[in-house]
Design a protein around this motif. Structure first.
Motif, PDB file in Angstrom:
ATOM      1  N   ARG A   1       0.843  -1.178   0.000  1.00 30.36           N
ATOM      2  CA  ARG A   1       0.000   0.000   0.000  1.00 30.36           C
ATOM      3  C   ARG A   1       0.881   1.230   0.000  1.00 30.36           C
ATOM      4  O   ARG A   1       1.137   1.797   1.057  1.00 30.36           O
ATOM      5  CB  ARG A   1      -0.882   0.017   1.249  1.00 30.36           C
ATOM      6  CG  ARG A   1      -1.909  -1.108   1.297  1.00 30.36           C
ATOM      7  CD  ARG A   1      -2.632  -1.088   2.638  1.00 30.36           C
ATOM      8  NE  ARG A   1      -3.873  -1.822   2.560  1.00 30.36           N
ATOM      9  CZ  ARG A   1      -5.020  -1.316   2.102  1.00 30.36           C
ATOM     10  NH1 ARG A   1      -5.085  -0.058   1.707  1.00 30.36           N
ATOM     11  NH2 ARG A   1      -6.106  -2.051   2.056  1.00 30.36           N
TER      12      ARG A   1
ATOM     13  N   TRP B   1       1.192   4.810  -2.293  1.00 28.77           N
ATOM     14  CA  TRP B   1       0.620   5.589  -3.371  1.00 28.77           C
ATOM     15  C   TRP B   1       1.433   6.849  -3.609  1.00 28.77           C
ATOM     16  O   TRP B   1       1.828   7.529  -2.657  1.00 28.77           O
ATOM     17  CB  TRP B   1      -0.812   6.018  -3.024  1.00 28.77           C
ATOM     18  CG  TRP B   1      -1.739   4.879  -2.744  1.00 28.77           C
ATOM     19  CD1 TRP B   1      -2.389   4.110  -3.667  1.00 28.77           C
ATOM     20  CD2 TRP B   1      -2.128   4.377  -1.461  1.00 28.77           C
ATOM     21  NE1 TRP B   1      -3.158   3.151  -3.022  1.00 28.77           N
ATOM     22  CE2 TRP B   1      -3.020   3.293  -1.685  1.00 28.77           C
ATOM     23  CE3 TRP B   1      -1.822   4.723  -0.143  1.00 28.77           C
ATOM     24  CZ2 TRP B   1      -3.601   2.563  -0.647  1.00 28.77           C
ATOM     25  CZ3 TRP B   1      -2.397   4.002   0.898  1.00 28.77           C
ATOM     26  CH2 TRP B   1      -3.272   2.935   0.641  1.00 28.77           C
TER      27      TRP B   1
ATOM     28  N   ARG C   1       8.836  13.756  -5.859  1.00 26.57           N
ATOM     29  CA  ARG C   1       7.580  13.032  -5.695  1.00 26.57           C
ATOM     30  C   ARG C   1       7.200  12.924  -4.209  1.00 26.57           C
ATOM     31  O   ARG C   1       8.060  13.005  -3.331  1.00 26.57           O
ATOM     32  CB  ARG C   1       7.743  11.626  -6.277  1.00 26.57           C
ATOM     33  CG  ARG C   1       7.998  11.606  -7.770  1.00 26.57           C
ATOM     34  CD  ARG C   1       8.504  10.240  -8.211  1.00 26.57           C
ATOM     35  NE  ARG C   1       9.840   9.978  -7.685  1.00 26.57           N
ATOM     36  CZ  ARG C   1      10.469   8.808  -7.767  1.00 26.57           C
ATOM     37  NH1 ARG C   1       9.875   7.758  -8.334  1.00 26.57           N
ATOM     38  NH2 ARG C   1      11.686   8.660  -7.278  1.00 26.57           N
ATOM     39  N   THR C   2       5.918  12.747  -3.964  1.00 25.41           N
ATOM     40  CA  THR C   2       5.435  12.488  -2.609  1.00 25.41           C
ATOM     41  C   THR C   2       4.718  11.150  -2.597  1.00 25.41           C
ATOM     42  O   THR C   2       3.912  10.869  -3.487  1.00 25.41           O
ATOM     43  CB  THR C   2       4.455  13.584  -2.146  1.00 25.41           C
ATOM     44  OG1 THR C   2       5.087  14.862  -2.272  1.00 25.41           O
ATOM     45  CG2 THR C   2       4.028  13.384  -0.707  1.00 25.41           C
ATOM     46  N   PHE C   3       5.020  10.346  -1.595  1.00 24.17           N
ATOM     47  CA  PHE C   3       4.371   9.049  -1.435  1.00 24.17           C
ATOM     48  C   PHE C   3       3.721   8.981  -0.060  1.00 24.17           C
ATOM     49  O   PHE C   3       4.220   9.549   0.900  1.00 24.17           O
ATOM     50  CB  PHE C   3       5.393   7.913  -1.564  1.00 24.17           C
ATOM     51  CG  PHE C   3       6.030   7.850  -2.921  1.00 24.17           C
ATOM     52  CD1 PHE C   3       5.439   7.143  -3.944  1.00 24.17           C
ATOM     53  CD2 PHE C   3       7.205   8.542  -3.177  1.00 24.17           C
ATOM     54  CE1 PHE C   3       6.012   7.115  -5.214  1.00 24.17           C
ATOM     55  CE2 PHE C   3       7.793   8.514  -4.436  1.00 24.17           C
ATOM     56  CZ  PHE C   3       7.192   7.805  -5.461  1.00 24.17           C
ATOM     57  N   VAL C   4       2.621   8.235  -0.005  1.00 24.03           N
ATOM     58  CA  VAL C   4       1.962   7.958   1.261  1.00 24.03           C
ATOM     59  C   VAL C   4       1.623   6.477   1.257  1.00 24.03           C
ATOM     60  O   VAL C   4       1.391   5.884   0.195  1.00 24.03           O
ATOM     61  CB  VAL C   4       0.717   8.869   1.444  1.00 24.03           C
ATOM     62  CG1 VAL C   4      -0.358   8.587   0.417  1.00 24.03           C
ATOM     63  CG2 VAL C   4       0.150   8.753   2.836  1.00 24.03           C
ATOM     64  N   GLY C   5       1.624   5.868   2.427  1.00 25.64           N
ATOM     65  CA  GLY C   5       1.302   4.450   2.456  1.00 25.64           C
ATOM     66  C   GLY C   5       1.227   3.909   3.859  1.00 25.64           C
ATOM     67  O   GLY C   5       1.314   4.644   4.853  1.00 25.64           O
TER      68      GLY C   5
ATOM     69  N   TRP D   1      12.509  13.391   2.954  1.00 28.11           N
ATOM     70  CA  TRP D   1      12.185  13.557   4.347  1.00 28.11           C
ATOM     71  C   TRP D   1      11.006  12.634   4.609  1.00 28.11           C
ATOM     72  O   TRP D   1      10.117  12.505   3.771  1.00 28.11           O
ATOM     73  CB  TRP D   1      11.870  15.024   4.688  1.00 28.11           C
ATOM     74  CG  TRP D   1      12.407  15.388   6.047  1.00 28.11           C
ATOM     75  CD1 TRP D   1      11.712  15.410   7.220  1.00 28.11           C
ATOM     76  CD2 TRP D   1      13.750  15.762   6.380  1.00 28.11           C
ATOM     77  NE1 TRP D   1      12.553  15.770   8.251  1.00 28.11           N
ATOM     78  CE2 TRP D   1      13.797  15.984   7.772  1.00 28.11           C
ATOM     79  CE3 TRP D   1      14.935  15.909   5.631  1.00 28.11           C
ATOM     80  CZ2 TRP D   1      14.973  16.368   8.447  1.00 28.11           C
ATOM     81  CZ3 TRP D   1      16.100  16.294   6.307  1.00 28.11           C
ATOM     82  CH2 TRP D   1      16.116  16.520   7.689  1.00 28.11           C
TER      83      TRP D   1
ATOM     84  N   PHE E   1       2.869   6.160   6.658  1.00 23.95           N
ATOM     85  CA  PHE E   1       4.068   6.964   6.385  1.00 23.95           C
ATOM     86  C   PHE E   1       3.835   7.930   5.233  1.00 23.95           C
ATOM     87  O   PHE E   1       2.946   7.743   4.404  1.00 23.95           O
ATOM     88  CB  PHE E   1       5.263   6.060   6.052  1.00 23.95           C
ATOM     89  CG  PHE E   1       5.088   5.261   4.790  1.00 23.95           C
ATOM     90  CD1 PHE E   1       4.564   3.984   4.824  1.00 23.95           C
ATOM     91  CD2 PHE E   1       5.441   5.785   3.548  1.00 23.95           C
ATOM     92  CE1 PHE E   1       4.393   3.242   3.665  1.00 23.95           C
ATOM     93  CE2 PHE E   1       5.283   5.063   2.378  1.00 23.95           C
ATOM     94  CZ  PHE E   1       4.752   3.782   2.440  1.00 23.95           C
ATOM     95  N   THR E   2       4.671   8.966   5.229  1.00 22.87           N
ATOM     96  CA  THR E   2       4.797   9.800   4.039  1.00 22.87           C
ATOM     97  C   THR E   2       6.288   9.939   3.733  1.00 22.87           C
ATOM     98  O   THR E   2       7.121   9.992   4.643  1.00 22.87           O
ATOM     99  CB  THR E   2       4.137  11.180   4.190  1.00 22.87           C
ATOM    100  OG1 THR E   2       4.171  11.840   2.927  1.00 22.87           O
ATOM    101  CG2 THR E   2       4.860  12.047   5.180  1.00 22.87           C
TER     102      THR E   2
ATOM    103  N   ARG F   1       8.681  12.366   1.318  1.00 21.82           N
ATOM    104  CA  ARG F   1       8.739  13.561   0.476  1.00 21.82           C
ATOM    105  C   ARG F   1      10.119  13.634  -0.156  1.00 21.82           C
ATOM    106  O   ARG F   1      11.082  13.995   0.506  1.00 21.82           O
ATOM    107  CB  ARG F   1       8.476  14.811   1.307  1.00 21.82           C
ATOM    108  CG  ARG F   1       7.068  14.858   1.869  1.00 21.82           C
ATOM    109  CD  ARG F   1       6.854  16.072   2.761  1.00 21.82           C
ATOM    110  NE  ARG F   1       5.548  15.984   3.369  1.00 21.82           N
ATOM    111  CZ  ARG F   1       4.408  16.363   2.792  1.00 21.82           C
ATOM    112  NH1 ARG F   1       4.418  16.907   1.593  1.00 21.82           N
ATOM    113  NH2 ARG F   1       3.253  16.217   3.421  1.00 21.82           N
TER     114      ARG F   1
ATOM    115  N   MET G   1      13.345  14.761  -2.237  1.00 14.29           N
ATOM    116  CA  MET G   1      14.056  16.000  -2.555  1.00 14.29           C
ATOM    117  C   MET G   1      14.954  15.691  -3.751  1.00 14.29           C
ATOM    118  O   MET G   1      15.651  14.662  -3.754  1.00 14.29           O
ATOM    119  CB  MET G   1      14.932  16.437  -1.387  1.00 14.29           C
ATOM    120  CG  MET G   1      14.156  16.698  -0.112  1.00 14.29           C
ATOM    121  SD  MET G   1      15.221  17.301   1.267  1.00 14.29           S
ATOM    122  CE  MET G   1      16.132  15.789   1.661  1.00 14.29           C
TER     123      MET G   1
END
Lengths: 142, 142, 142
Positions: A4, A6, C12-16, C41, C119-120, C122, C124
């Protein structure tokens, strides 16, 4: 569990200060609801006059509620916003420091009374994070 | 208090490492001043050889200063930059862990000695966050 | 030390969410490696069933390893990703809270078992943060 992860897009960024005496979690959720913020990462720095937090018992699958009328500095904070029951839901954990510097912390509940709270909300778009009840965990997860 | 929530724009992003022996708060403020960073969100990970922090007494409206020569890991950190007396001012709170893992924390003061400190500064533009003295709180707030 | 502050670009930014039972640090590094994330980060909120962390002894220049089978809430988290030995390396510190709210914390090691971890990441870009061994510190720094 399938992986999971995204990729999301940065959305709007908000900064502000919560009113003294307000409920920290409820106020941040209201601010998100009024601006239709459905996914975000949140940070808060400040102090509270009452802390309400919880520890999740991973064996019994239930929260143990903790509270303290000690005035506390917020010494650590992590949080995100997703959707639960169609509304912005703040999932946040914090560390609270007392006048000796001693720390307690956990999962934030409604009922935290703000003394001063400066916040930032960083919206994420391009993803739908919807919390639904997960029986294995006993928690609403996305 | 009228609601204080502003939408801002992301500005520049900086990453770096502070020199060993430097003053954590003063160095971050200097870095912001030299780059004309007037509003930002800041994060730091590292360790300190001396910690200086404070607890705000919400009844007496004054800071109680705490300090420790124990070497500490920085185990939590939240901070922002705004303007005070026309200069970038770092408002930061942190949690410090010792060799047993035990934590203390609070509002960061000048006088924290860096061992290692990796930082990020995320500028916010389109807003003027100016701290002015607020009698009700006894603090300089925006 | 010359001043080490770099302006970077947001990537890019990811979340999961990490899988229950996974190794927190190793999983985040794997997610970064698979997406060629070389600088970032990172923030994490959740709970762990086993914590593994360390305190860096600044005199002896070595880590003292700590661990706890106590189930913990993650009550504070700071972290970044850079390159070490050509691969994404997570440098993270956290505060862990137990069922009384009491906190321990430090530098995160491999061997932390995830219960829930949102989590996220970010990214750089425009910078190469490469960790190389620094004799003065006894650490791999950029």
């Amino acid at each position: 569990m399938a992986e999971r992860t995204w990729e999301v897009q940065p959305g709007r960024t908000f900064v502000g200060r919560l009113e003294k005496g307000s409920d920290l979690v409820a106020e941040l959720e209201r601010i998100c609801a009024e601006r239709d913020i459905r996914a975000a990462w949140v940070s808060v720095i400040g102090a509270v006059s009452h802390a309400a937090y919880a520890y999740y018992h991973q064996g019994d699958l239930r929260y143990l509620e903790l509270a303290s009328d000690t005035h506390h500095e917020i010494a650590g904070f992590i949080g995100n916003v997703s959707l639960r029951d169609g509304k912005p839901f703040l999932h946040a954990h914090a560390t609270f420091a007392d006048e000796q510097g001693a720390c307690v912390g956990g999962h934030l509940l409604r009922g935290i009374t703000v003394f001063v709270a400066e916040f930032t909300i960083r919206e994420m778009t391009g993803v739908e994070l919807v919390r639904t009840f997960d029986e294995e965990f006993g928690l609403a997860l996305w």
